[in-house]
Design a protein around this motif. Structure first.
Motif, short mmCIF file in Angstrom:
data_model
loop_
_atom_site.label_atom_id
_atom_site.label_comp_id
_atom_site.label_asym_id
_atom_site.label_seq_id
_atom_site.Cartn_x
_atom_site.Cartn_y
_atom_site.Cartn_z
N GLN A 49 -12.00 -9.95 20.08
CA GLN A 49 -11.47 -10.59 18.88
C GLN A 49 -10.36 -9.72 18.30
OE1 GLN A 49 -14.69 -11.11 16.17
NE2 GLN A 49 -15.67 -12.68 17.40
N PRO A 50 -9.15 -9.84 18.82
CA PRO A 50 -8.06 -9.01 18.29
C PRO A 50 -7.85 -9.29 16.80
CG PRO A 50 -7.33 -10.28 20.20
CD PRO A 50 -8.72 -10.72 19.87
N LYS A 51 -7.73 -8.22 16.03
CA LYS A 51 -7.48 -8.35 14.59
C LYS A 51 -5.98 -8.41 14.36
CE LYS A 51 -11.81 -7.94 13.70
NZ LYS A 51 -12.49 -9.03 14.32
N GLN A 52 -5.54 -9.48 13.78
CA GLN A 52 -4.13 -9.67 13.51
C GLN A 52 -3.73 -8.99 12.21
OE1 GLN A 52 -2.07 -11.11 15.68
NE2 GLN A 52 -3.78 -11.48 17.04
N VAL A 53 -2.52 -8.50 12.15
CA VAL A 53 -1.98 -7.95 10.92
C VAL A 53 -1.60 -9.14 10.04
CG1 VAL A 53 -0.11 -6.62 9.90
CG2 VAL A 53 -1.07 -5.94 12.09
N SER A 54 -2.10 -9.12 8.82
CA SER A 54 -1.81 -10.22 7.91
C SER A 54 -0.38 -10.09 7.41
CB SER A 54 -2.77 -10.19 6.72
OG SER A 54 -2.48 -11.23 5.85
N THR A 55 0.38 -11.13 7.60
CA THR A 55 1.73 -11.15 7.08
C THR A 55 1.84 -12.32 6.13
OG1 THR A 55 2.43 -12.48 8.96
CG2 THR A 55 2.78 -10.12 9.13
N GLY A 56 2.67 -12.18 5.17
CA GLY A 56 2.86 -13.27 4.23
C GLY A 56 2.41 -12.95 2.83
N GLN A 57 2.22 -14.01 2.07
CA GLN A 57 1.95 -13.86 0.65
C GLN A 57 0.54 -13.37 0.35
OE1 GLN A 57 2.81 -17.60 -1.13
NE2 GLN A 57 4.94 -17.04 -1.53
N ARG A 58 -0.43 -13.67 1.21
CA ARG A 58 -1.81 -13.30 0.89
C ARG A 58 -1.97 -11.80 0.69
NH1 ARG A 58 -5.89 -16.16 4.93
NH2 ARG A 58 -5.04 -14.53 6.22
N ILE A 59 -1.42 -11.00 1.60
CA ILE A 59 -1.58 -9.56 1.50
C ILE A 59 -0.83 -9.03 0.28
CG2 ILE A 59 0.32 -8.89 3.01
CD1 ILE A 59 -3.05 -7.23 3.18
N LEU A 60 0.34 -9.58 -0.01
CA LEU A 60 1.11 -9.16 -1.18
C LEU A 60 0.36 -9.52 -2.46
CD1 LEU A 60 3.70 -7.94 -2.32
CD2 LEU A 60 4.68 -10.24 -2.26
N ARG A 61 -0.19 -10.73 -2.53
CA ARG A 61 -0.96 -11.14 -3.72
C ARG A 61 -2.18 -10.26 -3.90
NH1 ARG A 61 -1.89 -17.27 -2.80
NH2 ARG A 61 -3.85 -16.67 -3.76
N TYR A 62 -2.84 -9.91 -2.80
CA TYR A 62 -4.01 -9.04 -2.88
C TYR A 62 -3.63 -7.67 -3.43
CZ TYR A 62 -7.64 -5.80 -1.50
OH TYR A 62 -8.56 -4.80 -1.51
N PHE A 63 -2.57 -7.07 -2.89
CA PHE A 63 -2.16 -5.75 -3.34
C PHE A 63 -1.74 -5.76 -4.80
CE2 PHE A 63 -1.47 -4.41 1.22
CZ PHE A 63 -2.50 -3.48 1.20
N LEU A 64 -0.99 -6.77 -5.21
CA LEU A 64 -0.58 -6.86 -6.62
C LEU A 64 -1.79 -7.00 -7.53
CD1 LEU A 64 2.61 -9.10 -6.36
CD2 LEU A 64 2.49 -6.64 -6.79
N TRP A 65 -2.74 -7.84 -7.13
CA TRP A 65 -3.95 -8.02 -7.92
C TRP A 65 -4.75 -6.73 -7.97
CZ3 TRP A 65 -8.92 -7.72 -5.85
CH2 TRP A 65 -9.94 -7.94 -6.77
N ILE A 67 -3.73 -3.61 -7.56
CA ILE A 67 -3.03 -2.60 -8.37
C ILE A 67 -3.23 -2.88 -9.85
CG2 ILE A 67 -0.72 -1.79 -9.03
CD1 ILE A 67 0.00 -2.03 -6.01
N SER A 68 -3.17 -4.16 -10.25
CA SER A 68 -3.39 -4.49 -11.67
C SER A 68 -4.83 -4.16 -12.08
CB SER A 68 -3.06 -5.95 -11.96
OG SER A 68 -4.02 -6.81 -11.39
N SER A 73 -8.61 -0.81 -14.99
CA SER A 73 -9.84 -0.03 -14.93
C SER A 73 -9.58 1.44 -15.27
CB SER A 73 -10.47 -0.13 -13.56
OG SER A 73 -10.88 -1.45 -13.32
N SER A 74 -8.44 1.97 -14.86
CA SER A 74 -8.10 3.36 -15.19
C SER A 74 -7.99 3.54 -16.70
CB SER A 74 -6.78 3.77 -14.53
OG SER A 74 -6.89 3.73 -13.15
#
Length: 158
Positions: A49-65, A67-68, A73-74
């Motif tokens: 089951q090769p793991k694909q690198v996620s490209t697109g908006q999902r990974i960007l939305r996850y990182f932005l969320w 980080i916020s 929390s900090s």
């Protein structure tokens, strides 16, 4: 093709973290990426089951969320530490993760750990053990805010 994406992602990440561009250090980075690619290739051969690198908006939305969440929390943990010790109520509790798909459970646990004031201690079966500085943080996790956000971002919301 997916190994090329991994190579670009890993080497870019290595460059971003190191910030060095001397030939010797670049070769060390390339060697470390090559070793990781060999491990990825062997893992792909084993589990089929090769793991694909996620490209697109999902990974960007996850990182932005994420980080916020880390920033909020900090700020909250800073207020707790500088404030009265009466506000701190350390808690260790098990949270059910049976509604979270298997392929995002580790991402969920790591998101909890990256958020200041909470720590994923153990992920076993359908239960995640979490330590928090305040019991209220555990209650928020049980309510499912982070779980629902991950489901929405990764397109797994029923």
């Amino acid at each position: 093709m997916h190994l090329l994406k991994w190579a670009i992602l890993l080497f870019g990440f290595w460059l971003m973290l190191s910030g060095y561009f001397q030939p010797l250090l670049l070769s060390f980075g390339a060697i470390s990426v090559a070793v990781v690619l060999i491990v990825i290739k062997r893992m792909d051969n084993v589990d089929q089951q090769p793991k694909q690198v996620s490209t697109g908006q999902r990974i960007l939305r996850y990182f932005l969320w994420l980080i916020s969440e880390i920033i909020r929390s900090s700020y909250h943990v800073t207020k707790l530490i500088w404030g009265s010790s009466k506000n701190i109520s350390p808690s260790l509790s098990k949270i059910s993760v049976e509604k979270i798909p298997h392929n995002t459970r580790v991402l969920y646990a790591n998101s909890i750990t990256l958020t200041p004031g909470t720590l994923s201690v153990d992920l076993e079966g359908d239960e995640l053990t979490v330590h928090a500085l305040q019991k209220r943080s555990i209650d928020r996790l049980r309510k499912g805010d982070m779980e629902n956000k991950l489901k929405i971002i990764w397109g797994e919301n029923e």
